[in-house]
Design a protein around this motif. Structure first.
Motif, PDB file in Angstrom:
ATOM      1  N   LEU A 163     -11.784  -1.158   1.923  1.00  0.00           N
ATOM      2  CA  LEU A 163     -12.386   0.177   1.942  1.00  0.00           C
ATOM      3  C   LEU A 163     -12.957   0.588   0.595  1.00  0.00           C
ATOM      4  O   LEU A 163     -13.460   1.702   0.450  1.00  0.00           O
ATOM      5  N   ASP A 164     -12.906  -0.297  -0.377  1.00  0.00           N
ATOM      6  CA  ASP A 164     -13.283   0.067  -1.734  1.00  0.00           C
ATOM      7  C   ASP A 164     -14.711   0.605  -1.833  1.00  0.00           C
ATOM      8  O   ASP A 164     -15.001   1.444  -2.690  1.00  0.00           O
ATOM      9  N   ASP A 165     -15.593   0.146  -0.948  1.00  0.00           N
ATOM     10  CA  ASP A 165     -16.987   0.585  -1.027  1.00  0.00           C
ATOM     11  C   ASP A 165     -17.166   2.044  -0.603  1.00  0.00           C
ATOM     12  O   ASP A 165     -18.201   2.648  -0.899  1.00  0.00           O
ATOM     13  N   VAL A 177      -1.360   7.057  -5.192  1.00  0.00           N
ATOM     14  CA  VAL A 177      -1.493   5.629  -4.931  1.00  0.00           C
ATOM     15  C   VAL A 177      -0.293   5.061  -4.181  1.00  0.00           C
ATOM     16  O   VAL A 177      -0.438   4.205  -3.301  1.00  0.00           O
ATOM     17  N   GLY A 178       0.894   5.546  -4.495  1.00  0.00           N
ATOM     18  CA  GLY A 178       2.083   5.013  -3.844  1.00  0.00           C
ATOM     19  C   GLY A 178       2.073   5.167  -2.341  1.00  0.00           C
ATOM     20  O   GLY A 178       2.702   4.374  -1.626  1.00  0.00           O
ATOM     21  N   THR A 179       1.337   6.156  -1.836  1.00  0.00           N
ATOM     22  CA  THR A 179       1.330   6.384  -0.392  1.00  0.00           C
ATOM     23  C   THR A 179       0.536   5.327   0.368  1.00  0.00           C
ATOM     24  O   THR A 179       0.716   5.171   1.572  1.00  0.00           O
ATOM     25  N   HIS A 180      -0.362   4.627  -0.304  1.00  0.00           N
ATOM     26  CA  HIS A 180      -1.082   3.536   0.364  1.00  0.00           C
ATOM     27  C   HIS A 180      -0.893   2.198  -0.349  1.00  0.00           C
ATOM     28  O   HIS A 180      -1.638   1.248  -0.127  1.00  0.00           O
ATOM     29  N   LYS A 181       0.162   2.103  -1.154  1.00  0.00           N
ATOM     30  CA  LYS A 181       0.453   0.859  -1.868  1.00  0.00           C
ATOM     31  C   LYS A 181       0.644  -0.310  -0.895  1.00  0.00           C
ATOM     32  O   LYS A 181       0.291  -1.456  -1.191  1.00  0.00           O
ATOM     33  N   ALA A 182       1.191  -0.007   0.270  1.00  0.00           N
ATOM     34  CA  ALA A 182       1.433  -1.058   1.268  1.00  0.00           C
ATOM     35  C   ALA A 182       0.140  -1.628   1.827  1.00  0.00           C
ATOM     36  O   ALA A 182       0.174  -2.642   2.531  1.00  0.00           O
ATOM     37  N   ALA A 183      -0.980  -0.991   1.546  1.00  0.00           N
ATOM     38  CA  ALA A 183      -2.272  -1.464   2.056  1.00  0.00           C
ATOM     39  C   ALA A 183      -3.165  -1.996   0.940  1.00  0.00           C
ATOM     40  O   ALA A 183      -4.364  -2.188   1.144  1.00  0.00           O
ATOM     41  N   ILE A 184      -2.605  -2.256  -0.223  1.00  0.00           N
ATOM     42  CA  ILE A 184      -3.357  -2.854  -1.325  1.00  0.00           C
ATOM     43  C   ILE A 184      -3.020  -4.335  -1.391  1.00  0.00           C
ATOM     44  O   ILE A 184      -1.854  -4.719  -1.504  1.00  0.00           O
ATOM     45  N   TYR A 185      -4.048  -5.163  -1.293  1.00  0.00           N
ATOM     46  CA  TYR A 185      -3.846  -6.613  -1.269  1.00  0.00           C
ATOM     47  C   TYR A 185      -4.914  -7.285  -2.122  1.00  0.00           C
ATOM     48  O   TYR A 185      -6.108  -7.025  -1.955  1.00  0.00           O
ATOM     49  N   LYS A 188      -7.626  -5.081  -3.603  1.00  0.00           N
ATOM     50  CA  LYS A 188      -8.495  -4.300  -2.722  1.00  0.00           C
ATOM     51  C   LYS A 188      -7.652  -3.370  -1.849  1.00  0.00           C
ATOM     52  O   LYS A 188      -6.514  -3.678  -1.508  1.00  0.00           O
ATOM     53  N   VAL A 189      -8.248  -2.244  -1.482  1.00  0.00           N
ATOM     54  CA  VAL A 189      -7.569  -1.245  -0.658  1.00  0.00           C
ATOM     55  C   VAL A 189      -7.987  -1.425   0.799  1.00  0.00           C
ATOM     56  O   VAL A 189      -9.173  -1.376   1.126  1.00  0.00           O
ATOM     57  N   TYR A 190      -7.005  -1.611   1.687  1.00  0.00           N
ATOM     58  CA  TYR A 190      -7.281  -1.839   3.109  1.00  0.00           C
ATOM     59  C   TYR A 190      -6.797  -0.701   3.995  1.00  0.00           C
ATOM     60  O   TYR A 190      -6.901  -0.781   5.218  1.00  0.00           O
TER      61      TYR A 190
END
Length: 480
Positions: A163-165, A177-185, A188-190
């Motif tokens: 979703l970075d774009d 950031v911690g709330t979507h840390k589980a979706a960072i791979y 990149k943010v997914y």
């Protein structure tokens, strides 16, 4: 763009049972339903999905599942799975619990007025994961999925779009950031979170008062230990100092809470740069295990092996325990159980440690690679970060917002109680941890960790020896 995902990989990704129904513990219990929100029509759907994970993973031959993202031309339909909320509230309570849902839908509809948005509920936790995997294998996956803690797995399988774009500097700066840390791979943010929660600390001041102690939330491990010891010794068996949820099979309830203490000393359950590789023998974890062993005598008898989580944590409400780890849902839970003056604050910190917490009751949206409406899907995710919507989250979902501006609004609202504000600050300011996302033999790995927990509290074996043995067992599982 066309990518291949192996059937075996997908089935292994689904085999993550025992992760615990975290939102269910916070009061969410979704039922199967489909809501076409452009016309607000609700239909009940009964669906049975059976996946024999263990046997299929072992026996399946490699079969490629085609994942294709081909933008659609003309009228568009966006299918979204889940929200973390009861979707029927759109009709039942449009100005109350349904208001945030409606706002989210309307934000996307305003940008895409001709699009049809179909919102479906496919369960939570293991049920949801099995349904997602089954849909991927059948090629019937939705455009957008919801979840809490398994996005890195699907990103690793190329099943999610980055979703970075579409994450603007404003959105990035405002997000917690911690709330979507589980979706960072892989940087990149997914996925992005649209509401969240975290662990804090809860105290029954009445128990402390009866023991002649100061009515406060302990600031350090030493203060927690001394207060717990004093309560236990002075009450004559009527009350104890600390509620400790213990190890049970492959359950993660105890793990989830002890992980906060680990996070305070810089330890994660997985290797920092490898989300699915155990980190059970980190030397810094020794102090956590030794503290648990030290405070164990001041916990209510038998409660450490109680399988019913409700019975574990209502000890404090009933005046049987003075201190415990607690999620933000405990505020209303305590009141419902007759404890109107419970106190809340930061989890006590060890000497040299740092403020930390774990996200819980956290809802993330992500866009599937196979979607034919990728831009529409991404707009759905980003709409969840809208400032006006985030300002509505607490009032209309009873959960905490996932953005800094949302937290600021909570803190500025004179109608919000101080306990909830304390949790909002914790969410915003803490080093937030997430549970590991095991991709191989998750139940066995969780079981090994719980066996370690059991050994710590039932033996006097050197902790360093115990954690090394646990790590060896975990690595042997991964090698098998």
């Amino acid at each position: 763009m066309k990518r291949s995902i192996s059937r075996r990989q997908l089935l292994k990704a689904s085999a993550i049972g025992g992760a615990g129904a975290l939102l269910a513990a916070c009061g969410a219990a979704p039922t199967p339903q489909i809501i076409e929100v452009t016309s607000i029509v609700e239909k009940e759907v009964e669906k049975k999905v059976e996946v024999q994970v263990t046997s299929i993973v072992e026996k399946e031959v490699e079969k490629q599942v085609e994942v294709t993202a081909v933008p659609v031309v003309g009228p568009q339909t966006l299918t979204v799975w889940g929200s973390g909320l009861d979707l029927t509230q759109i009709e039942k309570d449009p100005t109350g619990l349904g208001a945030a849902l409606i706002k989210h839908r309307d934000l996307v509809q305003a940008k895409h007025p001709t699009a049809t948005i179909v919102w479906e509920d496919h369960g939570w936790d293991e049920t949801l994961r099995q349904n997602i995997v089954s849909a991927l294998l059948a090629g019937t996956q939705p455009d957008v999925i919801v979840g809490e803690n398994f996005f890195q797995q699907y990103a690793a399988l190329a099943a999610l779009l980055p979703l970075d774009d579409v994450i603007t500097p404003e959105v990035a700066e405002n997000s917690i950031v911690g709330t979507h840390k589980a979706a960072i791979y892989n940087g990149k943010v997914y996925g992005m979170s649209w509401f969240s929660g975290c662990f804090g600390f809860e105290v029954n001041p009445n128990v402390l008062k009866d023991a002649g102690l100061e009515e406060k939330v302990p600031a350090t491990w030493d203060e927690l230990y001394e207060a717990s010891k004093a309560v236990t010794e002075k009450s004559g068996g009527a009350s104890y100092g600390y509620t400790l949820q213990g190890p049970l099979g492959f359950s993660v309830g105890g793990m989830f809470r002890l992980a906060v203490y680990l996070q305070q000393v810089g330890v994660t359950l997985n290797k920092p740069e490898q989300f699915d590789y155990p980190n059970f023998n980190d030397p810094n974890s020794v102090q956590v295990w030794e503290f648990i062993r030290k405070i164990l005598p001041y916990t209510p008898p038998g409660i450490v092996f109680e399988p019913d989580e409700g019975k574990v944590y209502t000890q404090l409400f009933a005046g049987k325990s003075a201190h415990q780890m607690a999620g933000s849902w405990h505020i209303n839970w305590a009141k419902d159980n007759g404890l109107a003056n419970a106190m809340y604050g930061t989890v006590p910190i060890p000497a040299g440690g740092k403020p930390a917490s774990y996200v819980v009751g956290n809802v993330i949206y992500g866009v599937m690679t196979a979607t034919k409406v990728p831009e529409l899907g991404k707009d759905w995710v980003i709409a969840g970060q809208d400032k006006e919507l985030q300002d509505m989250i607490l009032k209309h979902t009873t959960r905490l917002p996932s953005t800094k501006s949302g937290v600021a609004s909570v803190l500025a609202d004179a109608t919000v109680d101080e306990a909830t504000k304390a949790y909002a600050v914790l969410l915003r300011d803490s080093d937030l941890g997430i549970l590991p996302q095991w991709t191989k033999e998750p139940n066995k790995l969780n079981g090994i960790w719980n066996d370690l927990f059991t050994a710590v509290i039932t033996t006097q074996t050197d902790v360093k020896q115990l954690i090394d043995e646990a790590q060896t067992k975990a690595e042997d599982v991964l090698k098998a």
